[in-house]
Design a protein around this motif. Structure first.
Motif, PDB file in Angstrom:
ATOM      1  N   SER A  48      36.698  67.090  73.700  1.00  0.00           N
ATOM      2  CA  SER A  48      37.572  68.248  73.564  1.00  0.00           C
ATOM      3  C   SER A  48      38.620  67.979  72.490  1.00  0.00           C
ATOM      4  N   ASP A  49      38.848  68.968  71.688  1.00  0.00           N
ATOM      5  CA  ASP A  49      39.868  68.902  70.643  1.00  0.00           C
ATOM      6  C   ASP A  49      40.966  69.869  71.050  1.00  0.00           C
ATOM      7  N   THR A  50      42.150  69.347  71.381  1.00  0.00           N
ATOM      8  CA  THR A  50      43.223  70.206  71.879  1.00  0.00           C
ATOM      9  C   THR A  50      43.724  71.185  70.828  1.00  0.00           C
ATOM     10  N   THR A  51      43.370  70.984  69.562  1.00  0.00           N
ATOM     11  CA  THR A  51      43.761  71.941  68.530  1.00  0.00           C
ATOM     12  C   THR A  51      42.711  73.040  68.350  1.00  0.00           C
ATOM     13  N   ASP A  52      41.611  72.925  69.038  1.00  0.00           N
ATOM     14  CA  ASP A  52      40.544  73.914  68.950  1.00  0.00           C
ATOM     15  C   ASP A  52      40.940  75.145  69.772  1.00  0.00           C
ATOM     16  N   PRO A  53      40.994  76.333  69.168  1.00  0.00           N
ATOM     17  CA  PRO A  53      41.355  77.545  69.914  1.00  0.00           C
ATOM     18  C   PRO A  53      40.429  77.804  71.104  1.00  0.00           C
ATOM     19  N   LEU A  54      39.248  77.281  71.064  1.00  0.00           N
ATOM     20  CA  LEU A  54      38.327  77.447  72.190  1.00  0.00           C
ATOM     21  C   LEU A  54      38.923  76.865  73.468  1.00  0.00           C
ATOM     22  N   ASP A  55      39.690  75.782  73.325  1.00  0.00           N
ATOM     23  CA  ASP A  55      40.322  75.170  74.489  1.00  0.00           C
ATOM     24  C   ASP A  55      41.422  76.046  75.085  1.00  0.00           C
ATOM     25  N   GLN A  56      41.881  77.032  74.330  1.00  0.00           N
ATOM     26  CA  GLN A  56      42.909  77.952  74.816  1.00  0.00           C
ATOM     27  C   GLN A  56      42.307  79.169  75.514  1.00  0.00           C
ATOM     28  N   LEU A  57      41.005  79.304  75.447  1.00  0.00           N
ATOM     29  CA  LEU A  57      40.324  80.417  76.093  1.00  0.00           C
ATOM     30  C   LEU A  57      40.486  80.294  77.610  1.00  0.00           C
TER      31      LEU A  57
END
Length: 102
Positions: free
Chosen positions: A2-11
């Motif tokens: 997981s990349d915490t800067t990836d917007p997908l993680d904010q979904l």
């Protein structure tokens, strides 16, 4: 990974879960999309999704996870829908899987 800067993680999880369920239901409907073809094009298939839900914490065993994704026991799905893989399909799958490792 997981990349915490990836917007997908904010979904929101509910949105991600709904999209996942829609994907699985789509694959259940599209039996013509063979696992070998999915592997050749994208480097993953229904069986990978079953492995991924187990990796994410699903309590069922491998057979239960595959039945959940396929919508029926794996052996039944194979008997009904799986065709024999051609040498070309196998070669394309191997090339695609190499990209997963790269």
């Amino acid at each position: 990974m997981s990349d915490t800067t990836d917007p997908l993680d904010q979904l929101p999880d509910a949105v991600a879960a709904a999209a996942f369920r829609r994907l699985v239901r789509h694959l259940r409907h599209r039996h013509d999309a063979q696992n070998i073809d999915l592997m050749g094009l994208s480097g993953f298939c229904r069986n990978c999704l079953a492995d991924w839900i187990r990796d994410a914490g699903y309590d069922g065993d491998k057979a239960q996870a595959r039945a959940l994704i396929h919508g029926m026991p794996m052996e039944e799905w194979k008997a009904r829908y799986q065709t024999e893989a051609t040498p070309e399909q196998l070669a394309k799958m191997e090339t695609s899987l190499a990209l997963n490792r790269g």
